[in-house]
Design a protein around this motif. Structure first.
Motif, PDB file in Angstrom:
ATOM      1  N   ASP A   1     -18.155   3.207 -17.226  1.00  0.00           N
ATOM      2  CA  ASP A   1     -18.642   2.209 -16.271  1.00  0.00           C
ATOM      3  C   ASP A   1     -17.559   1.641 -15.354  1.00  0.00           C
ATOM      4  O   ASP A   1     -17.798   0.641 -14.674  1.00  0.00           O
ATOM      5  N   HIS A   2     -16.397   2.265 -15.307  1.00  0.00           N
ATOM      6  CA  HIS A   2     -15.365   1.787 -14.393  1.00  0.00           C
ATOM      7  C   HIS A   2     -14.266   2.822 -14.178  1.00  0.00           C
ATOM      8  O   HIS A   2     -14.197   3.825 -14.891  1.00  0.00           O
ATOM      9  N   LEU A   3     -13.439   2.533 -13.169  1.00  0.00           N
ATOM     10  CA  LEU A   3     -12.328   3.398 -12.798  1.00  0.00           C
ATOM     11  C   LEU A   3     -11.046   2.575 -12.801  1.00  0.00           C
ATOM     12  O   LEU A   3     -11.022   1.461 -12.271  1.00  0.00           O
ATOM     13  N   HIS A   4      -9.988   3.126 -13.405  1.00  0.00           N
ATOM     14  CA  HIS A   4      -8.632   2.592 -13.279  1.00  0.00           C
ATOM     15  C   HIS A   4      -7.838   3.645 -12.507  1.00  0.00           C
ATOM     16  O   HIS A   4      -7.851   4.825 -12.875  1.00  0.00           O
ATOM     17  N   TRP A   5      -7.118   3.205 -11.472  1.00  0.00           N
ATOM     18  CA  TRP A   5      -6.408   4.155 -10.609  1.00  0.00           C
ATOM     19  C   TRP A   5      -5.062   3.567 -10.211  1.00  0.00           C
ATOM     20  O   TRP A   5      -5.005   2.534  -9.542  1.00  0.00           O
ATOM     21  N   LEU A   6      -3.991   4.205 -10.622  1.00  0.00           N
ATOM     22  CA  LEU A   6      -2.636   3.834 -10.234  1.00  0.00           C
ATOM     23  C   LEU A   6      -2.259   4.729  -9.059  1.00  0.00           C
ATOM     24  O   LEU A   6      -2.231   5.956  -9.204  1.00  0.00           O
ATOM     25  N   LEU A   7      -1.993   4.113  -7.913  1.00  0.00           N
ATOM     26  CA  LEU A   7      -1.790   4.892  -6.700  1.00  0.00           C
ATOM     27  C   LEU A   7      -0.719   4.274  -5.819  1.00  0.00           C
ATOM     28  O   LEU A   7      -0.418   3.098  -5.931  1.00  0.00           O
ATOM     29  N   VAL A   8      -0.189   5.109  -4.949  1.00  0.00           N
ATOM     30  CA  VAL A   8       0.702   4.648  -3.892  1.00  0.00           C
ATOM     31  C   VAL A   8      -0.100   4.737  -2.601  1.00  0.00           C
ATOM     32  O   VAL A   8      -0.610   5.803  -2.261  1.00  0.00           O
ATOM     33  N   LEU A   9      -0.213   3.618  -1.896  1.00  0.00           N
ATOM     34  CA  LEU A   9      -0.954   3.584  -0.632  1.00  0.00           C
ATOM     35  C   LEU A   9      -0.101   4.215   0.464  1.00  0.00           C
ATOM     36  O   LEU A   9       1.019   3.783   0.712  1.00  0.00           O
ATOM     37  N   ARG A  10      -0.619   5.244   1.105  1.00  0.00           N
ATOM     38  CA  ARG A  10       0.114   5.971   2.150  1.00  0.00           C
ATOM     39  C   ARG A  10      -0.367   5.631   3.559  1.00  0.00           C
ATOM     40  O   ARG A  10       0.403   5.682   4.508  1.00  0.00           O
ATOM     41  N   ASP A  11      -1.663   5.321   3.718  1.00  0.00           N
ATOM     42  CA  ASP A  11      -2.211   5.041   5.042  1.00  0.00           C
ATOM     43  C   ASP A  11      -3.463   4.194   4.881  1.00  0.00           C
ATOM     44  O   ASP A  11      -4.158   4.296   3.871  1.00  0.00           O
ATOM     45  N   GLY A  12      -3.742   3.368   5.870  1.00  0.00           N
ATOM     46  CA  GLY A  12      -4.934   2.527   5.825  1.00  0.00           C
ATOM     47  C   GLY A  12      -4.739   1.321   4.932  1.00  0.00           C
ATOM     48  O   GLY A  12      -3.618   0.949   4.594  1.00  0.00           O
ATOM     49  N   SER A  13      -5.851   0.726   4.553  1.00  0.00           N
ATOM     50  CA  SER A  13      -5.819  -0.459   3.701  1.00  0.00           C
ATOM     51  C   SER A  13      -6.514  -0.159   2.379  1.00  0.00           C
ATOM     52  O   SER A  13      -7.323   0.761   2.282  1.00  0.00           O
TER      53      SER A  13
END
Length: 154
Positions: free
Chosen positions: A69-81
Motif C-alpha cells: 500500500d505504499h512506495l519508499h523511494w530514495l532518489l537524487v533529483l536531476r531535473d524538475g521538481s
C-alpha cells in the motif's frame, strides 16, 4: 470543513522546495491504503514508470521498495521538481495500471512525504533500511523472495 481522511496532506506541502542534485527519501501511499501492489503486475507497472523517469534523466534511483500500500523511494533529483515528479509518476502509473488490469478510479492518496538527506547521512544504511521493509512487515522472510525492490549498492 477540514479534510479528516488526510489530516496532514496540506501540511506536507508547506515550505517544500526542490533542489537539483539533492537526495530525497520519498514515501507515498495508495488511496485509502488499499493493498494494490499485492498484485505483482501492478507493482511492475509502477516500476516501469519509475525507470522511465530515470531514462528521462529526471532522477537517479538509489533504492526503492514497493509495499502493498505504499512506495519508499530514495532518489537524487536531476531535473524538475519533486511535486512534478510525483504527479507524473502517480498519473502515469494510475493510467497504466487501470488500463492493463481493467481497474478504475483513484490509485494514489494525495500528497507525499519527503525527507531531504544531509551530506552526513549514510545513504547505504538508508537503502538497507528501505529494502528491508518487507521483512519488518512480515510480508517476506527473505529479501531475495520479495520481488518489488532495488538498490544500487545491493
Amino acid at each position: 470543513m477540514p479534510n479528516t481522511t488526510a489530516p496532514h496532506a496540506t501540511n506536507l506541502r508547506r515550505g517544500r522546495f526542490s533542489e537539483f542534485g539533492r537526495t530525497y527519501l520519498i514515501t507515498t501511499t495508495t488511496h485509502e491504503r488499499r493493498p494494490i501492489f499485492r498484485n505483482f503486475r501492478a507493482g511492475r507497472l509502477l516500476v516501469n514508470e519509475m525507470r522511465l523517469s530515470e531514462q528521462n534523466n529526471l532522477v537517479e534511483s538509489l533504492a526503492w521498495v514497493i509495499m502493498p500500500d505504499h512506495l519508499h523511494w530514495l532518489l537524487v533529483l536531476r531535473d524538475g521538481s519533486l511535486a512534478n515528479l510525483l504527479k507524473r509518476i502517480k498519473a502515469r502509473s494510475t493510467q497504466a495500471i487501470n488500463r492493463e488490469l481493467h481497474w478504475r478510479g483513484q490509485l494514489w492518496q494525495r500528497g507525499y512525504h519527503d525527507r531531504a538527506m544531509r551530506r552526513n547521512d549514510d545513504l547505504q544504511a538508508m537503502a538497507r533500511y528501505i529494502v528491508a521493509n518487507p521483512l519488518r512487515a512480515g510480508i517476506s522472510s527473505r529479501l531475495a523472495d520479495y520481488p518489488l525492490w532495488d538498490a544500487v549498492w545491493l
